[in-house]
Design a protein around this motif. Structure first.
Motif, mmCIF file in Angstrom:
data_model
loop_
_atom_site.group_PDB
_atom_site.id
_atom_site.type_symbol
_atom_site.label_atom_id
_atom_site.label_comp_id
_atom_site.label_asym_id
_atom_site.label_seq_id
_atom_site.Cartn_x
_atom_site.Cartn_y
_atom_site.Cartn_z
ATOM 1 N N HIS A 324 1.094 -1.209 0.463
ATOM 2 C CA HIS A 324 0.028 0.297 0.206
ATOM 3 C C HIS A 324 0.968 1.005 -0.093
ATOM 4 O O HIS A 324 0.608 2.379 -0.740
ATOM 5 N N ASP A 325 1.859 0.756 0.563
ATOM 6 C CA ASP A 325 2.870 2.108 0.759
ATOM 7 C C ASP A 325 3.669 2.314 -0.515
ATOM 8 O O ASP A 325 3.798 3.939 -0.780
ATOM 9 N N SER A 329 2.292 6.510 -1.303
ATOM 10 C CA SER A 329 3.591 7.271 -0.843
ATOM 11 C C SER A 329 3.645 8.567 -1.165
ATOM 12 O O SER A 329 3.014 9.138 -1.843
ATOM 13 N N ARG A 333 0.316 11.077 0.293
ATOM 14 C CA ARG A 333 0.086 11.453 1.392
ATOM 15 C C ARG A 333 0.187 12.450 1.907
ATOM 16 O O ARG A 333 -0.760 12.891 3.009
#
Lengths: 865, 113
Positions: A324-325, A329, A333
């Motif tokens: 997911h990151d 990212s 984010r």
């Protein structure tokens, strides 16, 4: 004992039970117990216990029925009271609907980027694996198939799968079309946790070249190209000239972001995979009982072991992270935080507006509240009544807000961002999570906008109010109302200034000199099936022929090709240079690309020294030549001119450096150029090439011409998606563009809501001071003096709000600093323009009520009491 | 206003007051005696029910001839006109219900002619 409990329980009865009621119950209880005592000790105990249980149930029942009754009563009264002021109710509900609608839509975006699970069953355990050389500061290098095979064999704690999205040509019944394929290891589906909806997945032996090919169709492709035909299983198709049998169909929505493809096919391993084709994505599923840290240690050990064993490797470490990151990212984010804060501001502005409306309404209701508390309603009861009204209002606004969110999400997904442009948006919808978020916001906003005005309305000395008659709470309301407006202006300006910052940043990104053309030159990939082009000579001939045919098309000024997309992801390989002074061999890494002789001109790149490739001089079999980028020349030889004529070694082949190129920002506008080494594609041909064609003004004709030439040359090779360099640049700026467009919408919404708030407060204060202005006019103040008075007051509010807002904006800008290019968080132009704009807008919103104040007829306003 | 079905304790209280006014504890005693100890109301249930019946207007406080003038004396309750009619209505409702039960032979060992 039981009597003690009974006595205690009596005190818990609701207040409507008088002390006389309690005394009688106590007495009756005594008689009951005394009567039981005559039948013995056991009967006494039993009666006592029964009495306590009975009273406890009765107490609970009385409280419960009482509270249900009073809630129903509150709701009824609330609805009645809201209907008495329909305009205020409607305005508040609309403000709230916009606030909650915007917040819910954006929640869905942020949810996908930050919190929502990826749409495959094993998403919470999947890891992403890439290669690194920590000493040299390299990260995020994709694996080559050879790397993958080594890792798969040696990894103890994790099952690894590999995949790559590749354009291919599909031949069915005499027609050839360009499709997108996912080529992956046989275990890719089990690792994702996906089961085929129809048929079967891949078998391990199908990974090997020479076995019968198996293919899986995506749900969408099965429906569009095969009309969801169930008998599709077992049919044969030609993909890049190789025959595959369709063995299954994938379920709907079963892929990761950027993993959409028409057909999935297994690897075709020959055992001769190279170490240097770093273009494969690797997923890992930890085995039972292991976790990320264990897997990371394991794969790191594997990486250094491979590096020690094989001098040909271009990495020393492995990077492992949550999948997911990997997808969402960095800018996603940060974008999420800024969008989240911004939308919260919009909701707070809406709440401040409503609080202001309620304060105005509350001021008119002091009399009603005084009467209520005079006839015995406690302060808590009155506050509860007011809060109930607010909750009803909030529910109205929340329901309408869900409607707004539906429209908002539709706009975001289908209109603002067409499918595939922004990863994740395709998963966005108004689902249970978004609705839960909307409900939470509804309830909390009711508390935020409702509690303060409620306490305020009931805090004044109501009894004094009652004696005084229908007084107003003008001054108290005015102070709080002004504070709310200052807050609104502050938040709106923070939002607008941040939007301005991001717009300036993206504008400057478009102005950044990329070092190559970013106009409407065409770019597309051509991928040759290895089966029909087994040797380098065939590949070389094909590309040379295609290039010369495209060059003869009308309008075409330049054609070139190389092995990576124009703006692409960086991967690097090592090269060695012998130090001229000491004779030591130094090893470094650079981005290795094979390029055609026309590439430099087609891309519009500049040459810093020496020359570019020349097909007449750099012939196959002749001395190998390379062109390096400026950083390579600087590092290794201290200057561009000094590099020309030197040699470097890649995988035991020595190249003479014939030129130094300014390659520009090949990783996108935010990042400086990496070191690049070009080698001649004529000397080292590659089956997969990215073409760049300067096609002049008639692009459509050029695209048709290119497709026709390719069909003539080899009908089994198709042109994939054709885009332009301008589009490629735009796509590399995706997260920033998304943030801008959303921020812009939010900023506009915040501005409108704030101006409504400013107007409301000024209009209310003018209404309240009608008599005063009348008196002033009667005493000789002229209209312009009164105008100045009113505007001056709202100007002071605006000034305070603007100052506070600019401070918040600088903070938000700092949060965004890593995605801002060419703009500092304290950007005088962006901040100043916003401040001036807000001051003018607030002035305009105050102008209407101010003019009304200036036109007050003294005679009428003084009579009117 | 139609009255929704009343609970058993409430019906027993109304029944206890149907022949003459009684004070709180006497109501409980009458019910226990009449039902031969099968129904025994706790004082909590009894007094909260009395409170509700009073506010609904089915019973009212009435002077007790024996203990006149004493403010601390126990209150005696009597059925109001409305209370009497509700009791009749509810009894008829129950009677109808029992007749249905009999017709369907739903009772233990009960065989109608």
């Amino acid at each position: 004992m039981s009597s003690l409990l009974y006595r205690a329980l009596l005190t818990l009865l609701p207040h409507r039970f008088t002390s006389r009621d309690r005394a009688e119950m106590w007495e009756a209880h005594g008689e009951r117990v005394a009567a039981a005592a005559q039948s013995g000790r056991l009967a006494l105990l039993r009666a006592g216990a029964a009495e306590v249980m009975d009273l406890a149930t009765a107490v609970a029942r009385e409280h419960l029925s009482g509270s249900v009754d009073s809630v129903v009563q509150d709701v009824r009264m609330g609805v009645r009271s809201l209907r008495r002021t329909p305009l205020v109710t409607a305005m508040a509900a609309v403000s709230l609907a916009l606030g909650i609608g915007a917040t819910t839509s954006l929640f869905s975006v942020i949810d996908v980027w930050l919190w929502r699970p990826l749409p495959v069953p094993n998403q919470d355990r999947l890891l992403h694996v890439s290669l690194a050389d920590r000493d040299k500061g390299w990260h995020g290098i994709s694996l080559s198939l050879r790397d993958f095979e080594d890792f798969r064999e040696a990894a103890r704690t994790v099952d690894l799968a590999v995949y790559r999205r590749i354009g291919a040509s599909l031949a069915t019944q005499g027609t050839t079309e360009g499709i997108t394929t996912i080529r992956g290891s046989a275990n890719l589906l089990p690792i994702l946790g996906v089961e085929p909806a129809l048929g079967r997945g891949f078998r391990p032996d199908e990974e090997l070249a020479g076995t019968p090919g198996a293919a899986l169709l995506s749900d969408a492709f099965w429906r569009s190209a095969w009309d969801a035909d169930l008998s599709v299983l077992g049919r044969s198709v030609l993909i890049d000239g190789e025959s595959y049998t369709i063995v299954g169909v994938l379920p709907h929505h079963s892929t990761l972001p950027n993993m959409e493809a028409d057909i999935w096919v297994p690897l075709r391993l020959t055992g001769a995979e190279t170490r240097h084709n770093h273009s494969w994505q690797v997923l890992g599923l930890p085995k039972a009982g292991t976790d990320l840290t264990v897997v990371a240690r394991d794969l790191d050990a594997v990486a250094s072991h491979i590096a020690e064993r094989d001098p040909d490797t271009d990495f020393t470490d492995a990077d492992v992270g949550l999948l997911h990151d990997f997808y969402y990212s960095g800018s996603f984010r940060q974008g999420s935080y800024v969008l989240g804060l911004s939308v919260l501001f919009v909701l707070l502005i809406a709440c401040a507006n409503i609080a202001n409306l309620l304060l105005a309404r509350g001021a008119g209701r002091t009399h009603e509240m005084a009467v209520r508390s005079a006839i015995g309603a406690g302060r808590l009861r009155v506050v509860r009544q007011l809060l109930t009204e607010n909750v009803i209002l909030a529910v109205l606004g929340g329901l309408a807000g869900v409607g707004v969110a539906r429209v908002g999400i539709h706009l975001l997904v289908d209109v603002v961002f067409p499918p595939g442009e922004v990863p994740g948006l395709e998963y966005m919808r108004l689902d249970g999570r978004a609705l839960a978020a909307a409900a939470t916001m509804t309830v909390s906003s009711a508390l935020v906008f409702g509690l303060v005005p409620s306490l305020r309305t009931t805090r004044v000395d109501l009894r004094a109010r009652l004696v005084e008659g229908r007084g107003t709470t003008g001054t108290e309301r005015g102070g709080l109302g002004r504070a709310l407006v200052v807050g609104e202006i502050g938040m709106a300006i923070a939002l607008l200034a941040t939007t301005a910052l991001v717009i300036r940043s993206v504008a400057s990104m478009h102005r950044v000199d990329m070092g190559f053309r970013t106009d409407d030159a065409l770019t597309f990939a051509v991928s040759l099936p290895p089966t029909s082009y087994p040797d380098p000579a065939a590949v070389r001939t094909f590309h040379a022929e295609l290039t010369s045919r495209i060059r003869t098309l009308p309008g075409v000024a330049a054609v070139g090709s190389n092995t990576t997309p124009p703006i692409g992801a960086f991967s690097s390989i090592p090269y060695a240079v012998r130090d001229p002074a000491s004779g030591d061999v130094r090893e470094r890494g650079a981005w290795y690309r094979q390029a055609s002789s026309g590439y430099l001109r087609a891309m519009g790149m500049r040459l810093a020294a020496g020359r570019w490739f020349d097909d007449d001089r750099d012939v196959p079999g002749g001395p190998r030549v390379a062109v390096v980028s400026h950083p390579v020349a600087q590092w290794d030889w201290g200057g561009d001119a000094d590099a020309v004529g030197r040699t470097l070694t890649i995988a035991e082949t020595t190249y003479e450096i014939v030129g130094v190129a300014e390659v520009g920002r090949m990783l996108g506008p935010q990042r400086p150029s990496p070191p690049v080494i070009f080698v001649s594609a004529t000397q080292a041909p590659s089956g997969s090439m990215y073409y760049v064609v300067d096609a002049g003004s008639d692009r459509a004709a050029a695209v048709a011409g290119i497709r026709a030439q390719l069909r003539q040359l080899d009908p089994l090779v198709a042109v994939g998606e054709v885009s332009t360099l301008r589009q490629e640049l735009r796509e590399s700026l995706e997260p920033e563009v998304v943030v801008i467009e959303i921020l812009g919408t939010l900023g506009a919404l915040a501005l409108v809501l704030t101006l409504v708030g400013v107007y409301g407060v000024v209009a209310h204060s003018v209404g309240r001071r009608t008599r005063e202005f009348g008196l002033r006019a009667a005493l000789g103040a002229d209209a312009s003096a009164i105008l100045r008075l009113v505007l001056g007051r709202s100007g002071r509010l605006t000034a305070i709000g603007v100052t506070a807002g600019l401070l918040i904006a600088v903070g938000l800008g700092k949060l965004l600093s890593s995605v801002l290019v060419g703009v500092r968080p304290f950007d005088a132009l962006a901040l100043g323009a916003t401040a001036v704009f807000m001051a003018l807008a607030a002035g305009a919103a105050s102008w209407l009520p101010a003019r009304r104040a200036a036109r007050i007829d003294p005679a009428r306003s003084l009579q009117d009491r | 206003m139609p009255i929704s079905p009343l609970s058993d304790p409430v019906l027993h209280i109304l029944l206890a007051l149907s022949d003459r006014p009684r004070h709180g504890y006497a109501i409980a005693a009458e019910i226990e005696e009449r039902t031969e100890g099968v129904v025994r109301l706790g004082t909590g249930t009894l007094y909260t029910a009395l409170k509700r019946l009073r506010s609904d207007g089915l019973i009212e406080e009435t002077p007790d001839p024996g203990e006149q003038g004493d403010a601390r004396a126990r209150r005696t309750y009597a059925l109001t006109r409305r209370g009497r009619s509700v009791l009749a209505e509810q009894s008829e409702r129950l009677q109808a219900l029992v007749e249905h039960a009999v017709a369907k032979r739903a009772l233990h060992g009960f065989r109608p002619a």
